[in-house]
Scaffold this motif. Structure first.
Motif, PDB file in Angstrom:
ATOM      1  N   SER A  48      -3.449   8.260   7.199  1.00  0.00           N
ATOM      2  CA  SER A  48      -2.945   7.420   6.104  1.00  0.00           C
ATOM      3  C   SER A  48      -1.418   7.467   6.037  1.00  0.00           C
ATOM      4  O   SER A  48      -0.769   6.427   5.855  1.00  0.00           O
ATOM      5  CB  SER A  48      -3.535   7.890   4.774  1.00  0.00           C
ATOM      6  OG  SER A  48      -2.987   7.156   3.717  1.00  0.00           O
ATOM      7  N   PHE A  49      -0.852   8.650   6.183  1.00  0.00           N
ATOM      8  CA  PHE A  49       0.608   8.784   6.164  1.00  0.00           C
ATOM      9  C   PHE A  49       1.246   8.023   7.325  1.00  0.00           C
ATOM     10  O   PHE A  49       2.252   7.341   7.159  1.00  0.00           O
ATOM     11  CB  PHE A  49       1.011  10.260   6.221  1.00  0.00           C
ATOM     12  CG  PHE A  49       2.494  10.452   6.341  1.00  0.00           C
ATOM     13  CD1 PHE A  49       3.321  10.261   5.253  1.00  0.00           C
ATOM     14  CD2 PHE A  49       3.067  10.790   7.564  1.00  0.00           C
ATOM     15  CE1 PHE A  49       4.693  10.408   5.361  1.00  0.00           C
ATOM     16  CE2 PHE A  49       4.427  10.935   7.689  1.00  0.00           C
ATOM     17  CZ  PHE A  49       5.259  10.748   6.579  1.00  0.00           C
ATOM     18  N   THR A  50       0.656   8.118   8.494  1.00  0.00           N
ATOM     19  CA  THR A  50       1.176   7.434   9.680  1.00  0.00           C
ATOM     20  C   THR A  50       1.132   5.921   9.489  1.00  0.00           C
ATOM     21  O   THR A  50       2.081   5.214   9.828  1.00  0.00           O
ATOM     22  CB  THR A  50       0.363   7.827  10.931  1.00  0.00           C
ATOM     23  OG1 THR A  50       0.360   9.246  11.047  1.00  0.00           O
ATOM     24  CG2 THR A  50       0.937   7.203  12.177  1.00  0.00           C
ATOM     25  N   ARG A  51       0.040   5.428   8.914  1.00  0.00           N
ATOM     26  CA  ARG A  51      -0.094   3.988   8.665  1.00  0.00           C
ATOM     27  C   ARG A  51       0.949   3.524   7.654  1.00  0.00           C
ATOM     28  O   ARG A  51       1.597   2.497   7.849  1.00  0.00           O
ATOM     29  CB  ARG A  51      -1.493   3.671   8.159  1.00  0.00           C
ATOM     30  CG  ARG A  51      -1.734   2.177   7.942  1.00  0.00           C
ATOM     31  CD  ARG A  51      -3.156   1.915   7.480  1.00  0.00           C
ATOM     32  NE  ARG A  51      -3.456   2.562   6.223  1.00  0.00           N
ATOM     33  CZ  ARG A  51      -3.449   1.928   5.041  1.00  0.00           C
ATOM     34  NH1 ARG A  51      -3.196   0.653   4.982  1.00  0.00           N
ATOM     35  NH2 ARG A  51      -3.723   2.574   3.937  1.00  0.00           N
ATOM     36  N   GLN A  52       1.144   4.279   6.597  1.00  0.00           N
ATOM     37  CA  GLN A  52       2.147   3.917   5.590  1.00  0.00           C
ATOM     38  C   GLN A  52       3.559   3.979   6.165  1.00  0.00           C
ATOM     39  O   GLN A  52       4.373   3.100   5.899  1.00  0.00           O
ATOM     40  CB  GLN A  52       2.025   4.819   4.371  1.00  0.00           C
ATOM     41  CG  GLN A  52       0.868   4.439   3.487  1.00  0.00           C
ATOM     42  CD  GLN A  52       0.894   5.207   2.178  1.00  0.00           C
ATOM     43  OE1 GLN A  52       1.521   6.247   2.062  1.00  0.00           O
ATOM     44  NE2 GLN A  52       0.191   4.673   1.187  1.00  0.00           N
ATOM     45  N   ALA A  53       3.853   4.989   6.952  1.00  0.00           N
ATOM     46  CA  ALA A  53       5.185   5.109   7.555  1.00  0.00           C
ATOM     47  C   ALA A  53       5.437   3.942   8.511  1.00  0.00           C
ATOM     48  O   ALA A  53       6.536   3.360   8.524  1.00  0.00           O
ATOM     49  CB  ALA A  53       5.309   6.441   8.296  1.00  0.00           C
ATOM     50  N   GLY A  54       4.444   3.570   9.278  1.00  0.00           N
ATOM     51  CA  GLY A  54       4.578   2.428  10.181  1.00  0.00           C
ATOM     52  C   GLY A  54       4.798   1.128   9.420  1.00  0.00           C
ATOM     53  O   GLY A  54       5.607   0.281   9.820  1.00  0.00           O
ATOM     54  N   THR A  55       4.105   0.976   8.314  1.00  0.00           N
ATOM     55  CA  THR A  55       4.262  -0.228   7.493  1.00  0.00           C
ATOM     56  C   THR A  55       5.647  -0.286   6.862  1.00  0.00           C
ATOM     57  O   THR A  55       6.281  -1.342   6.837  1.00  0.00           O
ATOM     58  CB  THR A  55       3.170  -0.283   6.408  1.00  0.00           C
ATOM     59  OG1 THR A  55       1.887  -0.209   7.033  1.00  0.00           O
ATOM     60  CG2 THR A  55       3.259  -1.562   5.609  1.00  0.00           C
ATOM     61  N   VAL A  56       6.135   0.835   6.387  1.00  0.00           N
ATOM     62  CA  VAL A  56       7.476   0.884   5.804  1.00  0.00           C
ATOM     63  C   VAL A  56       8.517   0.548   6.870  1.00  0.00           C
ATOM     64  O   VAL A  56       9.469  -0.199   6.608  1.00  0.00           O
ATOM     65  CB  VAL A  56       7.755   2.269   5.169  1.00  0.00           C
ATOM     66  CG1 VAL A  56       9.225   2.423   4.825  1.00  0.00           C
ATOM     67  CG2 VAL A  56       6.898   2.454   3.929  1.00  0.00           C
ATOM     68  N   VAL A  63       3.147  -8.142   4.122  1.00  0.00           N
ATOM     69  CA  VAL A  63       3.003  -6.823   4.743  1.00  0.00           C
ATOM     70  C   VAL A  63       2.879  -5.735   3.681  1.00  0.00           C
ATOM     71  O   VAL A  63       2.049  -4.822   3.801  1.00  0.00           O
ATOM     72  CB  VAL A  63       4.191  -6.542   5.691  1.00  0.00           C
ATOM     73  CG1 VAL A  63       4.122  -5.135   6.253  1.00  0.00           C
ATOM     74  CG2 VAL A  63       4.231  -7.562   6.820  1.00  0.00           C
ATOM     75  N   ILE A  64       3.672  -5.832   2.620  1.00  0.00           N
ATOM     76  CA  ILE A  64       3.621  -4.838   1.542  1.00  0.00           C
ATOM     77  C   ILE A  64       2.267  -4.869   0.844  1.00  0.00           C
ATOM     78  O   ILE A  64       1.666  -3.829   0.577  1.00  0.00           O
ATOM     79  CB  ILE A  64       4.773  -5.066   0.533  1.00  0.00           C
ATOM     80  CG1 ILE A  64       6.114  -4.723   1.177  1.00  0.00           C
ATOM     81  CG2 ILE A  64       4.563  -4.246  -0.729  1.00  0.00           C
ATOM     82  CD1 ILE A  64       7.314  -5.180   0.367  1.00  0.00           C
TER      83      ILE A  64
END
Length: 151
Positions: free
Chosen positions: A3-11, A120-121
């Motif tokens: 989940s953290f990796t997905r959020q960091a990639g999205t940011v 995207v957000i």
């Protein structure tokens, strides 16, 4: 961890889109916003093609010289005989629209980037309010560009 990796990639994707929007806008916006020492005047549109319009340039600022032919990116308002306030890009025959219409027209790529980041957000970060703020800012910027260039 996933989940953290997905959020960091999205940011990172959101940041990349916004930086690209600012980068694409800055090429014209710098000439409109930072006019000190630049040649300012009016362009009389004589001919428009698919993506550009050409015409003569009459100077308004001290040290500026008249030109028989200058080129401007075509937007929705140029018609033959229209007089457009412009700023000359240094060392070229290219001009950009001056004043409020030029300001908003220059920032159109950023408006598009804001609309794209809203999607995207909302989808990647699940931040609905932030997505609405981004979409609203992008929509407002594009609407202001349309209104100021048209009228």
């Amino acid at each position: 961890m996933l989940s953290f990796t997905r959020q960091a990639g999205t940011v990172l994707l959101v940041a990349l889109i916004l930086v690209a929007g600012v980068w694409a806008s800055w090429g014209s916006a710098q000439h409109v916003m930072l006019t000190k020492g630049r040649e300012r005047g009016t362009m009389t549109v004589t001919r428009c093609a698919d993506s550009t319009c050409t015409g003569s340039y009459a100077p308004l600022s001290p040290g500026s010289r008249p030109r028989a032919r200058v080129v401007i990116d075509r937007s929705i308002a140029e018609k033959k005989g229209t007089r457009v306030p412009v700023v000359v890009k240094p060392g070229t025959r290219e001009v950009v629209r001056a004043g409020a219409p030029g300001f908003f027209h220059a920032w159109v790529p950023l408006g598009g980037a804001l609309l794209l980041t809203a999607v995207v957000i909302a989808g990647g970060l699940q931040r609905k309010r932030l997505a609405w703020v981004s979409a609203g800012a992008g929509g407002l910027l594009l609407t202001a560009a349309f209104v100021t260039v048209t009228f």
